[in-house]
Motif scaffolding. Sequence first.
Motif, PDB file in Angstrom:
ATOM      1  N   GLN A 176     -33.963  30.819  -0.625  1.00 49.03           N
ATOM      2  CA  GLN A 176     -34.637  29.889   0.483  1.00 49.03           C
ATOM      3  C   GLN A 176     -33.489  29.062   0.936  1.00 49.03           C
ATOM      4  O   GLN A 176     -32.931  28.337   0.374  1.00 49.03           O
ATOM      5  N   PRO A 177     -33.471  28.945   2.206  1.00 51.46           N
ATOM      6  CA  PRO A 177     -32.393  28.025   2.979  1.00 51.46           C
ATOM      7  C   PRO A 177     -32.779  26.749   2.444  1.00 51.46           C
ATOM      8  O   PRO A 177     -31.483  25.868   2.405  1.00 51.46           O
ATOM      9  N   ASN A 178     -33.772  26.119   2.290  1.00 53.19           N
ATOM     10  CA  ASN A 178     -33.933  24.763   1.765  1.00 53.19           C
ATOM     11  C   ASN A 178     -33.138  23.718   2.736  1.00 53.19           C
ATOM     12  O   ASN A 178     -32.663  22.786   2.236  1.00 53.19           O
ATOM     13  N   LEU A 179     -33.459  23.775   3.765  1.00 56.01           N
ATOM     14  CA  LEU A 179     -33.066  22.898   4.837  1.00 56.01           C
ATOM     15  C   LEU A 179     -33.729  21.649   4.907  1.00 56.01           C
ATOM     16  O   LEU A 179     -34.919  21.602   4.840  1.00 56.01           O
ATOM     17  N   LEU A 180     -33.062  20.717   5.444  1.00 47.37           N
ATOM     18  CA  LEU A 180     -33.534  19.178   5.500  1.00 47.37           C
ATOM     19  C   LEU A 180     -34.169  19.154   6.656  1.00 47.37           C
ATOM     20  O   LEU A 180     -33.780  19.284   7.848  1.00 47.37           O
ATOM     21  N   ALA A 181     -35.560  18.768   6.713  1.00 48.67           N
ATOM     22  CA  ALA A 181     -36.393  18.937   7.837  1.00 48.67           C
ATOM     23  C   ALA A 181     -35.833  17.938   8.954  1.00 48.67           C
ATOM     24  O   ALA A 181     -36.156  18.433  10.114  1.00 48.67           O
ATOM     25  N   PRO A 189     -35.069  22.609  11.736  1.00 54.07           N
ATOM     26  CA  PRO A 189     -35.323  23.708  11.041  1.00 54.07           C
ATOM     27  C   PRO A 189     -36.825  24.218  11.798  1.00 54.07           C
ATOM     28  O   PRO A 189     -37.072  25.422  11.950  1.00 54.07           O
ATOM     29  N   HIS A 190     -37.734  23.342  12.060  1.00 51.38           N
ATOM     30  CA  HIS A 190     -39.137  23.654  12.491  1.00 51.38           C
ATOM     31  C   HIS A 190     -38.968  24.528  13.958  1.00 51.38           C
ATOM     32  O   HIS A 190     -39.814  24.933  14.468  1.00 51.38           O
ATOM     33  N   GLN A 191     -37.814  24.339  14.528  1.00 47.88           N
ATOM     34  CA  GLN A 191     -37.501  24.966  15.906  1.00 47.88           C
ATOM     35  C   GLN A 191     -36.943  26.327  15.838  1.00 47.88           C
ATOM     36  O   GLN A 191     -36.401  26.752  16.689  1.00 47.88           O
ATOM     37  N   LEU A 192     -36.621  26.557  14.792  1.00 49.39           N
ATOM     38  CA  LEU A 192     -35.832  27.931  14.366  1.00 49.39           C
ATOM     39  C   LEU A 192     -36.626  28.955  13.652  1.00 49.39           C
ATOM     40  O   LEU A 192     -37.421  28.591  12.893  1.00 49.39           O
ATOM     41  N   ARG A 202     -32.586  30.451  10.309  1.00 50.29           N
ATOM     42  CA  ARG A 202     -32.481  29.291   9.353  1.00 50.29           C
ATOM     43  C   ARG A 202     -31.615  29.876   8.091  1.00 50.29           C
ATOM     44  O   ARG A 202     -30.890  29.138   7.556  1.00 50.29           O
ATOM     45  N   GLN A 203     -31.962  31.317   7.588  1.00 48.94           N
ATOM     46  CA  GLN A 203     -30.966  31.789   6.933  1.00 48.94           C
ATOM     47  C   GLN A 203     -29.401  31.927   7.362  1.00 48.94           C
ATOM     48  O   GLN A 203     -28.356  31.779   6.595  1.00 48.94           O
ATOM     49  N   ARG A 204     -29.383  31.968   8.477  1.00 51.64           N
ATOM     50  CA  ARG A 204     -27.917  32.004   9.214  1.00 51.64           C
ATOM     51  C   ARG A 204     -27.268  30.517   8.893  1.00 51.64           C
ATOM     52  O   ARG A 204     -26.018  30.456   8.541  1.00 51.64           O
ATOM     53  N   ILE A 205     -28.122  29.727   9.303  1.00 48.72           N
ATOM     54  CA  ILE A 205     -27.672  28.167   8.738  1.00 48.72           C
ATOM     55  C   ILE A 205     -27.243  28.130   7.343  1.00 48.72           C
ATOM     56  O   ILE A 205     -26.277  27.424   7.149  1.00 48.72           O
TER      57      ILE A 205
END
Length: 228
Positions: A92-97, A140-143, A148-151
Motif C-alpha cells: 500500500q502506498p501509505n502516502l501522507l494525505a 493523494p485524494h486527487q490521484l 499513487r503507486q507510481r509515487i
Amino acid sequence: MSLSLTDITLTYPDGDGRLTALDRVTLDVPRGGLTAVIGPSGSGKSSLLAVAATLITPDSGTVTVDGTDTTGMSRGELAGLRRHRIGIVFQQPNLLASLTAAEQLQVMAHLDGRRARAARGRALELLDAVGLADLAGRRPHQLSGGQRQRINIARALMNDPGVLLVDEPTSALDHERGAAVIDLITRLTRERGTATVLVTHDHAHLAAADRVTEVFDGRLGLASPTGS
C-alpha cells in the motif's frame, strides 16, 4: 551481485518449538536485474523480503547489500544502510494525505539531511521518470490508485538505492493499471541499474522478470518465466 542472500535460515517461536520460515535460502540478484518471487500464502515470501530489507535478522546466513555484508551491524547502522542503499515499495502506498506528490518524495531526502532545493529537483526528476511530472502539486485524494503507486515507486528511488524491493505492487489495481506499474518497475530497474526483487501473486506479470523463483515451505526453487 548487488543483493546476495546466502544460506539464510529464519525461525520464529511457535509454542514450545520454532517454526521455520526460511530454510537455507540462497538468492543472488545482479544490478539491472529483476527477480520475481512467487509462492502460496504463508510460504515465506514476506519473510524473504523482510530479511533482504534488513528489517529482520536471520538466525544464520549472510545478507550482502550493494557490496556491504550486514552481519553484525547495529540497528542504527542497518537503518542507515536502508536509508542510503535500499528502496522499499510497500504493498500500500501509505502516502501522507496533507503532502503533494513532490513533497512525498522530498520527505525522504529531508530524513537523509539533503538541502531542500536539491531535494525538490530530485523529486521532480523522479516524478517525470514515472510519468507524473504534471501532477507534482496534487495530493493523494486527487490521484488514482495507479498514480499513487507510481509515487510509491518514485519515493523508494529518492535516495538512489542499489537495491529495490517491491511487495505486491499490483494487489489493489486492475489488470491494465497493474501491467503499467510492472512495466514501470522493469524500465526503472534497467535504466537505474537496481537489483530488484518483486514479490507478486499475479503470474500474468512474470514475463517481465529476468528470473522467477518460487518459495514453498521456506525453501527456494527456480520456476519457469511463465510461472507454470
